[in-house]
Scaffold this motif. Structure first.
Motif, PDB file in Angstrom:
ATOM      1  N   UNK A   3     -25.341 -73.572  -7.440  1.00 61.74           N
ATOM      2  CA  UNK A   3     -24.568 -72.334  -7.532  1.00 61.74           C
ATOM      3  C   UNK A   3     -23.112 -72.667  -7.259  1.00 61.74           C
ATOM      4  N   UNK A   4     -22.276 -72.615  -8.276  1.00 64.19           N
ATOM      5  CA  UNK A   4     -20.865 -72.928  -8.111  1.00 64.19           C
ATOM      6  C   UNK A   4     -20.146 -71.731  -7.515  1.00 64.19           C
ATOM      7  N   UNK A   5     -19.414 -71.971  -6.457  1.00 68.15           N
ATOM      8  CA  UNK A   5     -18.682 -70.892  -5.822  1.00 68.15           C
ATOM      9  C   UNK A   5     -17.521 -70.455  -6.708  1.00 68.15           C
ATOM     10  N   UNK A   6     -17.246 -69.166  -6.692  1.00 70.58           N
ATOM     11  CA  UNK A   6     -16.178 -68.629  -7.537  1.00 70.58           C
ATOM     12  C   UNK A   6     -14.838 -69.268  -7.208  1.00 70.58           C
ATOM     13  N   UNK A   7     -14.626 -69.597  -5.930  1.00 67.36           N
ATOM     14  CA  UNK A   7     -13.347 -70.175  -5.540  1.00 67.36           C
ATOM     15  C   UNK A   7     -13.144 -71.561  -6.143  1.00 67.36           C
ATOM     16  N   UNK A   8     -14.238 -72.222  -6.572  1.00 67.32           N
ATOM     17  CA  UNK A   8     -14.126 -73.547  -7.157  1.00 67.32           C
ATOM     18  C   UNK A   8     -13.775 -73.513  -8.636  1.00 67.32           C
ATOM     19  N   UNK A   9     -13.818 -72.339  -9.238  1.00 66.27           N
ATOM     20  CA  UNK A   9     -13.530 -72.213 -10.655  1.00 66.27           C
ATOM     21  C   UNK A   9     -12.056 -71.903 -10.865  1.00 66.27           C
ATOM     22  N   UNK A 127     -26.341 -77.995 -14.595  1.00 66.79           N
ATOM     23  CA  UNK A 127     -26.055 -76.677 -14.021  1.00 66.79           C
ATOM     24  C   UNK A 127     -24.564 -76.360 -14.089  1.00 66.79           C
ATOM     25  N   UNK A 128     -23.724 -77.367 -13.873  1.00 68.56           N
ATOM     26  CA  UNK A 128     -22.273 -77.163 -13.960  1.00 68.56           C
ATOM     27  C   UNK A 128     -21.887 -76.743 -15.374  1.00 68.56           C
ATOM     28  N   UNK A 129     -22.405 -77.465 -16.355  1.00 70.08           N
ATOM     29  CA  UNK A 129     -22.073 -77.157 -17.747  1.00 70.08           C
ATOM     30  C   UNK A 129     -22.595 -75.773 -18.130  1.00 70.08           C
ATOM     31  N   UNK A 130     -23.787 -75.430 -17.657  1.00 72.01           N
ATOM     32  CA  UNK A 130     -24.365 -74.122 -17.971  1.00 72.01           C
ATOM     33  C   UNK A 130     -23.519 -72.997 -17.395  1.00 72.01           C
ATOM     34  N   UNK A 131     -22.942 -73.210 -16.217  1.00 74.11           N
ATOM     35  CA  UNK A 131     -22.155 -72.147 -15.608  1.00 74.11           C
ATOM     36  C   UNK A 131     -20.745 -72.062 -16.188  1.00 74.11           C
ATOM     37  N   UNK A 132     -20.130 -73.201 -16.457  1.00 70.79           N
ATOM     38  CA  UNK A 132     -18.761 -73.187 -16.976  1.00 70.79           C
ATOM     39  C   UNK A 132     -18.705 -72.894 -18.474  1.00 70.79           C
ATOM     40  N   UNK A 133     -19.780 -73.191 -19.194  1.00 73.30           N
ATOM     41  CA  UNK A 133     -19.880 -72.900 -20.633  1.00 73.30           C
ATOM     42  C   UNK A 133     -18.676 -73.427 -21.430  1.00 73.30           C
ATOM     43  N   UNK A 134     -18.384 -74.715 -21.343  1.00 72.73           N
ATOM     44  CA  UNK A 134     -17.249 -75.238 -22.108  1.00 72.73           C
ATOM     45  C   UNK A 134     -17.553 -75.281 -23.603  1.00 72.73           C
ATOM     46  N   UNK A 135     -16.498 -75.148 -24.403  1.00 72.78           N
ATOM     47  CA  UNK A 135     -16.637 -75.296 -25.851  1.00 72.78           C
ATOM     48  C   UNK A 135     -16.574 -76.763 -26.255  1.00 72.78           C
TER      49      UNK A 135
END
Length: 234
Positions: A3-9, A127-135
């Motif tokens: 679970x990536x914290x919002x502050x890390x984005x 999980x990181x890629x799934x949450x950030x959804x990069x193009x």
């Protein structure tokens, strides 16, 4: 699942562009996302990622970038120790490091080693890629490149660009899942061609340099800042 914290984005990683038609209708377009993955084994890989990130942002307001040293993000406690051990080995045992470098020079990392690397150190990358959804994913170090390539073999559809940050093409950079190689010179391009990489998958771009190096500065304020005088030519 991680679970990536919002502050890390990045603050605007969920950014959108508001478009207004001549009829006054407003629609929203999600900004393109580029995730740049590096590692802390020497600072050159990450600096190249930041240089490319800044250049992309300056060239388009419709793109969001994020630079991440993947191992340090996933393992903030042990990663510095690993990077420090690597630097000490390179400094104190250059022949040993050179032996391993040459031994693997013409070989891609085998799948067993890649699987071990993924499970031990990078098991939460998906999980990181799934949450950030990069193009697009851009890798500037072989390790994240190996991990993302493995995920692509397992079904990840995100295009993978590999920025080779050396004036050479070590075997660990090479993987059939890479969609595009960005290389420093024609000589590196030829080495990739010799290893079976299609020419259409290689662009000679040079190694990214931070845009600040292209800025023009007046020398007088700098001379005053450091108490220097202009040299008079005789």
């Amino acid at each position: 699942m991680l679970c990536l914290q919002k502050k890390n984005l990045p603050r605007n990683f969920e950014g959108v562009i508001a478009l207004k038609s001549p009829q006054g209708k407003v629609s929203f377009l999600r900004k393109k996302r580029i995730l740049l993955l590096s590692e802390g084994f020497g600072k050159g890989h990450t600096q190249a990622a930041y240089a490319l990130s800044v250049s992309i942002r300056q060239s388009s307001t419709e793109v969001i970038t994020r630079v991440m040293e993947l191992g340090a993000f996933l393992h903030p406690t042990i990663a510095p120790w690993i990077f420090s051990a690597y630097r000490r080995t390179v400094t104190s045992q250059p022949r040993l490091y050179g032996m391993f470098y040459r031994r693997q020079y013409k070989k891609s990392l085998n799948r067993v080693a890649g699987l071990a690397l993924h499970r031990i150190f990078y098991n939460q990358t998906k999980a990181i890629i799934a949450q950030l959804k990069p193009d697009i994913i851009v890798c500037t170090h072989p390790f994240p490149n190996i991990i993302v390539s493995r995920l692509k073999r397992a079904g990840l559809s995100t295009p993978l660009f590999t920025l080779i940050t050396d004036y050479d093409a070590h075997g660990t950079w090479v993987d059939s899942q890479v969609d595009k190689y960005l290389v420093s010179t024609d000589a590196v391009r030829k080495k990739l061609l010799d290893r079976g990489v299609p020419g259409s998958h290689i662009d000679v771009t040079g190694i990214p340099v931070h845009p600040n190096f292209r800025m023009e500065h007046s020398k007088e304020p700098i001379l005053r800042q450091f108490g220097l005088r202009t040299c008079q030519r005789s």
